[in-house]
Design a protein around this motif. Structure first.
Motif, mmCIF file in Angstrom:
data_model
loop_
_atom_site.group_PDB
_atom_site.id
_atom_site.type_symbol
_atom_site.label_atom_id
_atom_site.label_comp_id
_atom_site.label_asym_id
_atom_site.label_seq_id
_atom_site.Cartn_x
_atom_site.Cartn_y
_atom_site.Cartn_z
ATOM 1 N N ARG A 35 0.823 -1.203 0.000
ATOM 2 C CA ARG A 35 0.000 0.000 0.000
ATOM 3 C C ARG A 35 0.861 1.260 0.000
ATOM 4 O O ARG A 35 0.516 2.258 -0.610
ATOM 5 C CB ARG A 35 -0.915 -0.024 1.222
ATOM 6 C CG ARG A 35 -2.005 0.986 1.172
ATOM 7 C CD ARG A 35 -2.987 0.761 2.302
ATOM 8 N NE ARG A 35 -2.642 1.453 3.512
ATOM 9 C CZ ARG A 35 -2.845 2.749 3.713
ATOM 10 N NH1 ARG A 35 -3.376 3.478 2.777
ATOM 11 N NH2 ARG A 35 -2.517 3.315 4.844
ATOM 12 N N SER A 67 -4.097 2.374 -10.920
ATOM 13 C CA SER A 67 -5.020 1.319 -10.516
ATOM 14 C C SER A 67 -6.125 1.993 -9.727
ATOM 15 O O SER A 67 -6.032 3.178 -9.400
ATOM 16 C CB SER A 67 -4.290 0.259 -9.688
ATOM 17 O OG SER A 67 -3.693 0.857 -8.567
ATOM 18 N N ARG A 68 -7.173 1.266 -9.430
ATOM 19 C CA ARG A 68 -8.305 1.833 -8.690
ATOM 20 C C ARG A 68 -8.523 1.044 -7.409
ATOM 21 O O ARG A 68 -8.353 -0.171 -7.373
ATOM 22 C CB ARG A 68 -9.583 1.787 -9.537
ATOM 23 C CG ARG A 68 -9.531 2.600 -10.815
ATOM 24 C CD ARG A 68 -9.537 4.075 -10.510
ATOM 25 N NE ARG A 68 -9.564 4.863 -11.727
ATOM 26 C CZ ARG A 68 -10.390 5.860 -11.936
ATOM 27 N NH1 ARG A 68 -11.259 6.207 -11.024
ATOM 28 N NH2 ARG A 68 -10.331 6.540 -13.053
ATOM 29 N N THR A 69 -8.918 1.760 -6.371
ATOM 30 C CA THR A 69 -9.273 1.121 -5.110
ATOM 31 C C THR A 69 -10.705 0.609 -5.223
ATOM 32 O O THR A 69 -11.402 0.870 -6.212
ATOM 33 C CB THR A 69 -9.187 2.112 -3.938
ATOM 34 O OG1 THR A 69 -10.199 3.121 -4.119
ATOM 35 C CG2 THR A 69 -7.817 2.755 -3.855
ATOM 36 N N SER A 70 -11.156 -0.088 -4.198
ATOM 37 C CA SER A 70 -12.548 -0.563 -4.199
ATOM 38 C C SER A 70 -13.515 0.619 -4.197
ATOM 39 O O SER A 70 -14.651 0.491 -4.640
ATOM 40 C CB SER A 70 -12.806 -1.465 -3.001
ATOM 41 O OG SER A 70 -12.543 -0.769 -1.804
ATOM 42 N N GLY A 71 -13.077 1.779 -3.719
ATOM 43 C CA GLY A 71 -13.880 2.997 -3.738
ATOM 44 C C GLY A 71 -13.709 3.792 -5.021
ATOM 45 O O GLY A 71 -14.142 4.934 -5.115
ATOM 46 N N ASN A 72 -13.031 3.207 -6.026
ATOM 47 C CA ASN A 72 -12.807 3.801 -7.347
ATOM 48 C C ASN A 72 -11.888 5.029 -7.311
ATOM 49 O O ASN A 72 -11.965 5.892 -8.174
ATOM 50 C CB ASN A 72 -14.134 4.137 -8.038
ATOM 51 C CG ASN A 72 -13.992 4.141 -9.548
ATOM 52 O OD1 ASN A 72 -13.183 3.402 -10.104
ATOM 53 N ND2 ASN A 72 -14.764 4.969 -10.213
ATOM 54 N N GLN A 73 -11.008 5.103 -6.333
ATOM 55 C CA GLN A 73 -10.025 6.188 -6.280
ATOM 56 C C GLN A 73 -8.758 5.742 -7.001
ATOM 57 O O GLN A 73 -8.365 4.589 -6.928
ATOM 58 C CB GLN A 73 -9.696 6.544 -4.830
ATOM 59 C CG GLN A 73 -10.857 7.085 -4.059
ATOM 60 C CD GLN A 73 -10.491 7.350 -2.609
ATOM 61 O OE1 GLN A 73 -9.470 6.876 -2.114
ATOM 62 N NE2 GLN A 73 -11.334 8.096 -1.932
ATOM 63 N N ARG A 75 -4.865 5.225 -7.800
ATOM 64 C CA ARG A 75 -3.609 5.016 -7.087
ATOM 65 C C ARG A 75 -2.525 4.835 -8.143
ATOM 66 O O ARG A 75 -2.673 4.058 -9.086
ATOM 67 C CB ARG A 75 -3.655 3.779 -6.184
ATOM 68 C CG ARG A 75 -4.605 3.897 -5.019
ATOM 69 C CD ARG A 75 -4.127 4.955 -4.030
ATOM 70 N NE ARG A 75 -4.950 5.004 -2.847
ATOM 71 C CZ ARG A 75 -5.942 5.852 -2.652
ATOM 72 N NH1 ARG A 75 -6.253 6.730 -3.595
ATOM 73 N NH2 ARG A 75 -6.633 5.854 -1.539
#
Length: 81
Positions: A35, A67-73, A75
């Protein structure tokens, strides 16, 4: 390729094939991204000197990837710098 508004940003460009090759090589070596190896768009903007809107624009052009987090942010890999 169209001229970039910031010529010094061209050093960060990678083709999709280059990104895939790099990802596969990292996987073969057993490299796992943590992370802390990922930056938010704000962190990348602060470190690179580009506005977040410019980073989103370059991503739309395919010059950088995230890339995207599960919250669509978004990274970004630390290596993007």
């Amino acid at each position: 390729m169209a001229a970039l508004p910031y010529p010094h940003f061209a050093s960060l460009t990678r083709t999709p094939q280059q990104l895939l090759t790099r990802s596969l090589a990292m996987a073969r070596l057993g490299v796992v991204l943590h992370r802390t190896d990922l930056l938010t768009i704000g962190e990348l903007a602060a470190r690179s000197g580009f506005a977040p809107s410019a980073l989103r624009y370059y991503e739309n052009l395919g010059l950088i990837t995230s890339s995207r987090t599960s919250g669509n942010q978004r990274r970004y890999e630390r290596a993007m710098l």
